[in-house]
Design an enzyme around this catalytic site. Sequence first.
Site, PDB file in Angstrom:
ATOM      1  N   ASP A 231       0.862  -1.192   0.000  1.00 25.25           N
ATOM      2  CA  ASP A 231       0.000   0.000   0.000  1.00 25.25           C
ATOM      3  C   ASP A 231       0.894   1.237   0.000  1.00 25.25           C
ATOM      4  O   ASP A 231       1.822   1.337   0.797  1.00 25.25           O
ATOM      5  CB  ASP A 231      -0.896  -0.042   1.250  1.00 25.25           C
ATOM      6  CG  ASP A 231      -1.920   1.065   1.257  1.00 25.25           C
ATOM      7  OD1 ASP A 231      -3.101   0.781   0.987  1.00 25.25           O
ATOM      8  OD2 ASP A 231      -1.545   2.224   1.530  1.00 25.25           O
ATOM      9  N   ILE A 232       0.617   2.154  -0.912  1.00 25.94           N
ATOM     10  CA  ILE A 232       1.437   3.366  -1.012  1.00 25.94           C
ATOM     11  C   ILE A 232       1.164   4.248   0.214  1.00 25.94           C
ATOM     12  O   ILE A 232      -0.001   4.477   0.563  1.00 25.94           O
ATOM     13  CB  ILE A 232       1.126   4.145  -2.310  1.00 25.94           C
ATOM     14  CG1 ILE A 232       1.363   3.248  -3.536  1.00 25.94           C
ATOM     15  CG2 ILE A 232       1.971   5.414  -2.392  1.00 25.94           C
ATOM     16  CD1 ILE A 232       0.946   3.873  -4.857  1.00 25.94           C
TER      17      ILE A 232
ATOM     18  N   GLU B 128      -4.851   2.366  -3.947  1.00 26.13           N
ATOM     19  CA  GLU B 128      -3.384   2.334  -3.955  1.00 26.13           C
ATOM     20  C   GLU B 128      -2.850   1.032  -3.359  1.00 26.13           C
ATOM     21  O   GLU B 128      -1.748   0.960  -2.861  1.00 26.13           O
ATOM     22  CB  GLU B 128      -2.819   3.561  -3.220  1.00 26.13           C
ATOM     23  CG  GLU B 128      -3.090   3.614  -1.720  1.00 26.13           C
ATOM     24  CD  GLU B 128      -4.444   4.226  -1.344  1.00 26.13           C
ATOM     25  OE1 GLU B 128      -5.381   4.210  -2.174  1.00 26.13           O
ATOM     26  OE2 GLU B 128      -4.558   4.705  -0.204  1.00 26.13           O
TER      27      GLU B 128
ATOM     28  N   HIS C   6      -4.999  14.589  -8.971  1.00 23.75           N
ATOM     29  CA  HIS C   6      -5.189  13.180  -9.329  1.00 23.75           C
ATOM     30  C   HIS C   6      -4.333  12.729 -10.501  1.00 23.75           C
ATOM     31  O   HIS C   6      -3.978  11.556 -10.604  1.00 23.75           O
ATOM     32  CB  HIS C   6      -6.676  12.902  -9.614  1.00 23.75           C
ATOM     33  CG  HIS C   6      -7.489  12.858  -8.372  1.00 23.75           C
ATOM     34  ND1 HIS C   6      -7.639  11.715  -7.621  1.00 23.75           N
ATOM     35  CD2 HIS C   6      -8.167  13.828  -7.711  1.00 23.75           C
ATOM     36  CE1 HIS C   6      -8.385  11.975  -6.569  1.00 23.75           C
ATOM     37  NE2 HIS C   6      -8.724  13.257  -6.594  1.00 23.75           N
TER      38      HIS C   6
ATOM     39  N   ASN D 275      -2.571  12.846  -3.723  1.00 20.35           N
ATOM     40  CA  ASN D 275      -3.726  13.288  -4.518  1.00 20.35           C
ATOM     41  C   ASN D 275      -4.186  14.686  -4.100  1.00 20.35           C
ATOM     42  O   ASN D 275      -4.449  15.540  -4.949  1.00 20.35           O
ATOM     43  CB  ASN D 275      -4.887  12.305  -4.344  1.00 20.35           C
ATOM     44  CG  ASN D 275      -4.862  11.195  -5.385  1.00 20.35           C
ATOM     45  OD1 ASN D 275      -4.286  11.367  -6.462  1.00 20.35           O
ATOM     46  ND2 ASN D 275      -5.457  10.066  -5.068  1.00 20.35           N
TER      47      ASN D 275
ATOM     48  N   ASP E 187      -2.152   9.505 -10.338  1.00 23.03           N
ATOM     49  CA  ASP E 187      -2.197   8.413 -11.324  1.00 23.03           C
ATOM     50  C   ASP E 187      -0.793   8.028 -11.786  1.00 23.03           C
ATOM     51  O   ASP E 187      -0.481   6.845 -11.954  1.00 23.03           O
ATOM     52  CB  ASP E 187      -3.037   8.835 -12.541  1.00 23.03           C
ATOM     53  CG  ASP E 187      -4.540   8.758 -12.255  1.00 23.03           C
ATOM     54  OD1 ASP E 187      -4.909   8.268 -11.162  1.00 23.03           O
ATOM     55  OD2 ASP E 187      -5.323   9.182 -13.114  1.00 23.03           O
TER      56      ASP E 187
END
Length: 294
Positions: free
Chosen positions: A173-174, A216, A186, A181, A190
């Site tokens: 998980d980031i 994420e 966004h 974001n 991305d």
Amino acid sequence: MSKKNVILIVDDIPSNVQILANILKDEYAIKVATDGKRAVELAQQEPQPDLILLDVVMPDMDGYDVCSALNDMGNTKDIPIIFVTANDSVEDEERGLNLCAVDYITKPVNSAIVKARVKTHITIKRQYDELKFMALHDKLTGLYNRHYLMDEADRKISSALRKNEPLTIMMADIDHFKCINDNHGHLVGDKVLIAVAAALDKNKRAVDFVSRYGGEEFVTIFDNCNIEDAKLKAEKIRVAIESLNPENLTVTSSFGLVQLNSNHHNFDSLLKDADEALYEAKNSGRNRVVVYEN
Ligand SMILES: [Mg+2]
């Protein structure tokens, strides 16, 4: 220019193969077989045919047998087959179409008809392949999607149990992705997702399965891999992501690892434990790998 589609021509009489090859060779890459057994072999070999023109009457393994054999194998069952035969009775045609052929051409062949039918079925096959790809992959990152992960995980778990091989899953998980974001928009978010996905994909073996689980979060299945080896891999991936600097941002990720054991009755229970380890990694400061402890 796009790559030529591959057509496999099968007929026990070489001159018949030659006639069809001459009609199609300018527009397609041609493979040929003069018996059923060889046809089944070639259908499985890369580059796999996009379409098969299959003679019905052949010694030993006839066209119906070839059709059934290809239909029984996961990696050949979606290849469209057109029967090409002198048996132009309605019963033969019906049998072929019922079995699995998408179309039927009678000999002697007419080159305009062969070209038109082949073109139609190649177009359908191409559209089918595109839809299939979209159904199994995440559009943004190109990794496998959650839907396909669920299918594949069940198969991999069954296989690991059957072969008595270790299997480990990693949930990544980031860190602070919401901040990325919120602070940078966004589009930047991305690009970070794409970069992290590429790093996960680059640092896997061919047998490993990497997917975007959602948002994420990413799930990797390490086949035939125990927890110690998986920990080394995860650590390598952690460092790779830390040194990415996508969009000039420092991006880190947290990782939860768990090895399949007798407490896991399905993939959900395995995911739950990986998620718990991931939670622990987040809680203890992020940018680290944590192994699930029972
Ligand atoms: Mg024949």
